[in-house]
Design a protein around this motif. Structure first.
Motif, PDB file in Angstrom:
ATOM      1  N   LEU A  77      45.206  44.364  34.510  1.00  0.00           N
ATOM      2  CA  LEU A  77      45.773  43.946  35.793  1.00  0.00           C
ATOM      3  C   LEU A  77      44.879  42.962  36.533  1.00  0.00           C
ATOM      4  O   LEU A  77      45.196  42.546  37.640  1.00  0.00           O
ATOM      5  N   ARG A  78      43.728  42.603  35.925  1.00  0.00           N
ATOM      6  CA  ARG A  78      42.698  41.912  36.709  1.00  0.00           C
ATOM      7  C   ARG A  78      43.174  40.611  37.341  1.00  0.00           C
ATOM      8  O   ARG A  78      42.685  40.218  38.393  1.00  0.00           O
ATOM      9  N   ASN A  79      44.150  39.948  36.719  1.00  0.00           N
ATOM     10  CA  ASN A  79      44.609  38.680  37.293  1.00  0.00           C
ATOM     11  C   ASN A  79      45.726  38.866  38.312  1.00  0.00           C
ATOM     12  O   ASN A  79      46.175  37.917  38.915  1.00  0.00           O
ATOM     13  N   THR A  80      46.183  40.102  38.487  1.00  0.00           N
ATOM     14  CA  THR A  80      47.248  40.316  39.466  1.00  0.00           C
ATOM     15  C   THR A  80      46.784  41.113  40.679  1.00  0.00           C
ATOM     16  O   THR A  80      47.456  41.131  41.695  1.00  0.00           O
ATOM     17  N   ILE A  81      45.635  41.797  40.552  1.00  0.00           N
ATOM     18  CA  ILE A  81      45.195  42.649  41.660  1.00  0.00           C
ATOM     19  C   ILE A  81      44.724  41.796  42.827  1.00  0.00           C
ATOM     20  O   ILE A  81      43.838  40.958  42.671  1.00  0.00           O
ATOM     21  N   PRO A  82      45.319  41.981  44.010  1.00  0.00           N
ATOM     22  CA  PRO A  82      44.852  41.249  45.190  1.00  0.00           C
ATOM     23  C   PRO A  82      43.451  41.744  45.553  1.00  0.00           C
ATOM     24  O   PRO A  82      43.231  42.956  45.637  1.00  0.00           O
ATOM     25  N   SER A  83      42.523  40.834  45.755  1.00  0.00           N
ATOM     26  CA  SER A  83      41.134  41.272  45.910  1.00  0.00           C
ATOM     27  C   SER A  83      40.927  42.089  47.176  1.00  0.00           C
ATOM     28  O   SER A  83      40.018  42.895  47.260  1.00  0.00           O
ATOM     29  N   ARG A  84      41.801  41.914  48.169  1.00  0.00           N
ATOM     30  CA  ARG A  84      41.616  42.655  49.414  1.00  0.00           C
ATOM     31  C   ARG A  84      41.854  44.155  49.248  1.00  0.00           C
ATOM     32  O   ARG A  84      41.330  44.965  49.993  1.00  0.00           O
ATOM     33  N   VAL A  85      42.701  44.520  48.287  1.00  0.00           N
ATOM     34  CA  VAL A  85      42.978  45.954  48.123  1.00  0.00           C
ATOM     35  C   VAL A  85      42.474  46.468  46.774  1.00  0.00           C
ATOM     36  O   VAL A  85      42.901  47.510  46.296  1.00  0.00           O
ATOM     37  N   VAL A  89      43.251  50.006  44.713  1.00  0.00           N
ATOM     38  CA  VAL A  89      43.969  49.966  43.438  1.00  0.00           C
ATOM     39  C   VAL A  89      43.163  50.701  42.363  1.00  0.00           C
ATOM     40  O   VAL A  89      43.689  51.531  41.610  1.00  0.00           O
ATOM     41  N   ALA A  92      43.354  54.395  42.930  1.00  0.00           N
ATOM     42  CA  ALA A  92      44.648  54.964  42.568  1.00  0.00           C
ATOM     43  C   ALA A  92      44.746  55.154  41.059  1.00  0.00           C
ATOM     44  O   ALA A  92      45.200  56.188  40.571  1.00  0.00           O
ATOM     45  N   VAL A  93      44.280  54.154  40.321  1.00  0.00           N
ATOM     46  CA  VAL A  93      44.349  54.243  38.860  1.00  0.00           C
ATOM     47  C   VAL A  93      43.454  55.372  38.357  1.00  0.00           C
ATOM     48  O   VAL A  93      43.868  56.212  37.549  1.00  0.00           O
ATOM     49  N   THR A  96      44.863  58.802  39.239  1.00  0.00           N
ATOM     50  CA  THR A  96      45.991  59.146  38.378  1.00  0.00           C
ATOM     51  C   THR A  96      45.495  59.667  37.024  1.00  0.00           C
ATOM     52  O   THR A  96      45.951  60.705  36.537  1.00  0.00           O
ATOM     53  N   THR A  99      43.984  63.086  37.331  1.00  0.00           N
ATOM     54  CA  THR A  99      45.010  64.111  37.494  1.00  0.00           C
ATOM     55  C   THR A  99      45.676  64.409  36.155  1.00  0.00           C
ATOM     56  O   THR A  99      45.972  65.564  35.842  1.00  0.00           O
TER      57      THR A  99
END
Lengths: 222, 251
Positions: A77-85, A89, A92-93, A96, A99
């Motif tokens: 996902l590295r090219n899609t993850i917005p750096s601000r969040v 992210v 969350a990964v 998950t 869990t």
């Protein structure tokens, strides 16, 4: 973060599946750049779960799974993850995956789940996981990230297994629950209660770090 | 583009939905398997109070052959249906949940360990226990002989006691200290069994005291309170079962 991002080398198309550079991704964290003894990450769980070998092994496997899979996911996902969040992210990964591990243990190894439940949950806060995501997976390709995660987790795994080995044999006189002391010396060998308490883990871990740094000559710089 | 609010929000929503589906799916698929694991664990604990189940393969089969169960209320009366009119199954009574209710509203499961194939040939009565240790909940099962006085065995479990200290209540060596102790004195008053402070003393001539765990006095106090507390809730049933013979105890 005590690690520096490994400079992204230009990967040639024909790079071998396990080229020298890639082998280093796995072998470096085992000794020279060990996450526990050199970077001093993941100490909390190294103290908590290492009274016996068996839960330690389950913990080690769980951490390997979580680090490898989260490295893979974040790298994909590295090219899609917005750096601000990106931290959220990553969290969350990782949460998950943790869990999932916990749910699987509950279904297939309930005794282990009872023993480890809190500590499995705490893999989320294991700095090794987020450390690798930030330092490596966000800037590298999936396959390299898997190798890097595997190496780091293995570096963590062998240290906690070593700590657990000494704690179990001195604290309970057994290895993987097998009563070694009884077999060798007869029944009445006193065990060291200190080894069973977290203090024992500090001492063992300190000794391992001492031995390792003496051998590698590693010194912390301010 | 990757920094715009719309992108960030869309990305977050998609991620949340995907991860949420993954988790709920797993939970759905593994749910039945987890239920079986929990059931097996409960039955292991119940049987563990009266016998050594180390290496026992067929726990569920053994349980079915040797254990019968029913539920009593705070007055010692057998209850067969819950408020909704469903048949009560002792194994499904959640002791932890009941612990949160007032003692008189709780349901109290009783497990009878009987000879194989004959429910009336009771060898011991197993009662669940629940209380608080130092850090978190502790629970267990107490097996009483048919005189409702002599302890045949105990098992304890805990959620978060200190390893090597309070967590030792799960050790066989600690639990074995309770074997043969008595919960009532000569006058029939409930005194239960007290785990003493300090370790290494011999209490074999005192039927109401057991050796303590060094460094775990507060957990031991929790165990003491749990024993006394729970036995006292079962007292109405115990006196009924004693006076009425097995008439009350049999379903």
């Amino acid at each position: 973060m005590s690690t520096e991002t490994i400079d992204k080398p230009v990967v040639k198309e024909s790079e071998a599946l396990l080229s020298k550079r890639r082998r280093k991704l796995i072998s470096d964290p085992l000794n020279d750049d060990n996450p526990v003894t050199v970077q001093v990450l993941g100490i909390c769980s190294a103290l908590a779960v290492t009274t016996q070998m068996k839960p330690t092994l389950v913990m080690a496997i769980s951490v390997i799974f979580v680090v490898v899979m989260s490295n893979l996911a974040i790298s994909l996902l590295r090219n899609t993850i917005p750096s601000r969040v990106r931290i959220i992210v990553q969290l969350a990964v990782v949460a998950t995956l943790v869990t999932l591990v916990s749910e699987f243990l509950k279904a297939f190894a309930y005794d282990m789940y009872k023993e480890l439940s809190v500590f499995i949950g705490l893999i989320i806060t294991n700095c090794i996981v987020m450390g690798r995501l930030e330092a490596f997976a966000l800037g590298n390709k999936p396959y390299d990230s898997i190798l890097d995660g595997f190496g780091s987790a293995l570096g963590y795994a062998w240290i906690i297994l070593a700590v657990a080995f000494f704690r179990e044999i001195w604290g309970s006189g057994s290895v993987f629950g097998y009563k070694v002391f009884e077999e060798v010396f007869g029944a009445n060998i006193a065990t060291n209660g200190l080894m069973v308490s977290p203090v024992g883990a500090f001492i063992i871990l300190g000794l391992i770090i001492w031995v390792q740094r003496t051998k590698t000559g590693y010194v912390e710089h301010n | 583009m990757r920094q715009s609010n719309v992108y960030v929000i869309t990305f977050s929503i998609i991620l949340t939905v995907v991860l949420g589906l993954l988790l709920s799916g797993t939970s759905q698929i593994l749910g039945p398997k987890q239920k079986v694991a929990i059931e097996l664990d409960t039955k292991k604990q119940i049987l563990g109070a009266v016998m050594d189940i180390e290496g026992e393969q067929d726990i569920l089969g053994l349980y079915q052959k040797r254990i019968s169960s029913f539920v009593v209320d705070a007055n010692g009366e057998i209850v067969e249906k819950n408020e909704k009119g469903e048949t009560l199954i002792a194994e499904n009574v959640d002791v932890a949940k009941n612990y949160k209710k007032a003692p008189e509203d709780r349901l109290y499961p009783v497990f009878k360990f009987h000879a194989e194939g004959n429910e009336d040939d009771v060898e011991s009565y197993i009662l669940p226990l629940y209380g608080a240790g130092l850090w978190d909940a502790i629970w267990g099962y107490l097996a009483l002989d048919t005189d409702f006085n002599t302890i045949k065995g105990v098992v304890f479990a805990h959620a978060g006691e200190t390893p090597g200290l309070g967590a030792r209540i799960t050790e066989d060596g600690v639990q074995a200290r309770y074997d043969g102790k008595q919960i009532f004195d000569e006058n029939g008053e409930l005194v239960a069994v007290e785990m003493m402070k300090g370790e290494g003393k011999d209490y074999s001539d005192d039927p109401h005291k057991v050796d303590g765990m060094s460094g775990a006095t507060i957990t031991a106090n929790g165990v003491n309170a749990m024993l006394k507390n729970y036995i006292s809730h079962y007292q109405p049933y115990i006196s009924k079962a004693k006076s009425g013979g097995d008439a009350v105890a049999i379903k």
